[in-house]
Design an enzyme around this catalytic site. Sequence first.
Site, mmCIF file in Angstrom:
data_model
loop_
_atom_site.group_PDB
_atom_site.id
_atom_site.type_symbol
_atom_site.label_atom_id
_atom_site.label_comp_id
_atom_site.label_asym_id
_atom_site.label_seq_id
_atom_site.Cartn_x
_atom_site.Cartn_y
_atom_site.Cartn_z
ATOM 1 C CE1 TYR A 146 -25.518 -72.356 -22.248
ATOM 2 C CE2 TYR A 146 -26.019 -74.014 -23.882
ATOM 3 C CZ TYR A 146 -26.122 -72.919 -23.329
ATOM 4 O OH TYR A 146 -26.712 -71.786 -24.033
ATOM 5 C CE LYS A 166 -48.394 -95.062 -34.880
ATOM 6 N NZ LYS A 166 -49.010 -96.134 -34.371
ATOM 7 N NE ARG A 170 -52.990 -97.914 -27.518
ATOM 8 C CZ ARG A 170 -51.972 -97.713 -28.291
ATOM 9 N NH1 ARG A 170 -51.041 -97.145 -28.116
ATOM 10 N NH2 ARG A 170 -52.239 -98.464 -29.511
ATOM 11 C CG MET A 212 -32.325 -74.586 -28.753
ATOM 12 S SD MET A 212 -33.401 -73.141 -28.520
ATOM 13 C CE MET A 212 -33.784 -73.427 -26.666
HETATM 14 C C1 LIG Z 1 -48.557 -97.408 -34.982
HETATM 15 C C2 LIG Z 1 -49.204 -98.390 -35.111
HETATM 16 C C3 LIG Z 1 -48.882 -99.477 -35.694
HETATM 17 C C4 LIG Z 1 -47.604 -99.455 -36.380
HETATM 18 O O1 LIG Z 1 -46.685 -99.935 -35.238
HETATM 19 P P1 LIG Z 1 -45.116 -100.177 -35.354
HETATM 20 O O2 LIG Z 1 -44.523 -100.825 -34.515
HETATM 21 O O3 LIG Z 1 -44.223 -99.044 -35.899
HETATM 22 O O4 LIG Z 1 -45.007 -101.274 -36.749
HETATM 23 C C5 LIG Z 1 -49.842 -100.569 -36.185
HETATM 24 N N1 LIG Z 1 -51.055 -100.548 -35.697
HETATM 25 C C6 LIG Z 1 -51.435 -99.567 -34.806
HETATM 26 C C7 LIG Z 1 -52.990 -99.565 -34.342
HETATM 27 C C8 LIG Z 1 -50.648 -98.384 -34.673
HETATM 28 O O5 LIG Z 1 -51.091 -97.540 -33.618
#
Ligand SMILES: *Cc1c(COP(=O)(O)O)cnc(C)c1O
Length: 362
Positions: free
Chosen positions: A259, A35, A133, A307
């Site tokens: 800055y 992701k 969650r 930036m």
């Molecule tokens: C992001 C995620 C993972 C992976 O988690 P890591 O800590 O990056 O290994 C696994 N399962 C779900 C449902 C996730 O959202």
Amino acid sequence: MGRPSRVRVSARALAHNLKVAQRQASDSRIMTIVKADAYGHGLEWAAGVLEESGAHAFGVACIEEGIRLREAGIRCPVFILEGFFHPDELRAVQALDLGLVLHHPEQIEAVLEEGTEAAPIPCFLKVDSGMHRLGVSPREAPLHAERLARSPGVAWYGLLSHMARADTPDDPYNAGQIDCLRRVAAMLPDGCPLSLANSAALLALPHSHMDWVRPGLMLFGASPLEGRSGAELGLEPVLHLESRVIAVRHLEPGQWLGYGTGFQAEEPVRVGVVPLGYGDGYPRHLETGTPVRVGDKPTRTLGRVCMDMTFVDLSSLPEEGEDSLVELLGPGVPAEILARGAGTIPYEILCGLRNRLRRVTQ
Ligand SMILES: *Cc1c(COP(=O)(O)O)cnc(C)c1O
């Protein structure tokens, strides 16, 4: 040509980290989590390397990411970790043979209605084992699971849950979540495959491995465990954030740099200006003294991150100057170190890198 700032990613390091995961969880299948553009590494590139290196499935956050994987030619099962956001998405899910992690009764009903025997939808059912969650409650899970497992329109993969404190493996909360998921499975007449472990659990909680592990961060070489570095865990950073010095400045004692009041010279200081900044995702919270390497030698940043620019200390590196290579993140400057300096976690450092950075794969 153009700005010398870039992200360079290593297929060799990514394949190596997958092998570490495979070795640690050798009895489990591996759903690699890609992701957020594969944690900032480039979704299509990372998935291609992982599929070739033996990943069994992919996990993504939304259908757009799933579509990109199919368009890139990925053939493994792909699971959308939050299921669909609107039932309209089911058409594309079926057309592209994407899988779903179902967390809501409405999603379950829609899948039971729309799935067909000719094109069953690959599904996990998400159980809330303590993260609070997403997911159905452990009490309701067996009934949903039985209906999904029996439906000819569903390719049933099993129960899935997510750990809230795996980064601190000694916390007893972890054992509670492991027990919870196992107890739900024990209520099903035929049992069922289970998936719980993220990277931290894969590395530190062998009891959590079960049938499918779901590593994300560790694949990219950063440590998910508090107080342990990726190198200690045998992992290699996949991503190098690099640039070059474009100008050298000399500060007299008493002069301020950049800055505000981020840095004042107490003695003569030789400063390298690097054309990369918080507009690229290099955090502005990093203060003077953040580790950086110039010409592969360790030094530090100076002053506030701008930036588009950052300052590095060349006072002790007389042989380095304009055009010297600068490593801001990579094997010599791990994401864990930057995360600590910026008050965050390596996850945010990696997926915060912006697309305006040129990308080089190797
Ligand atoms: C992001 C995620 C993972 C992976 O988690 P890591 O800590 O990056 O290994 C696994 N399962 C779900 C449902 C996730 O959202």
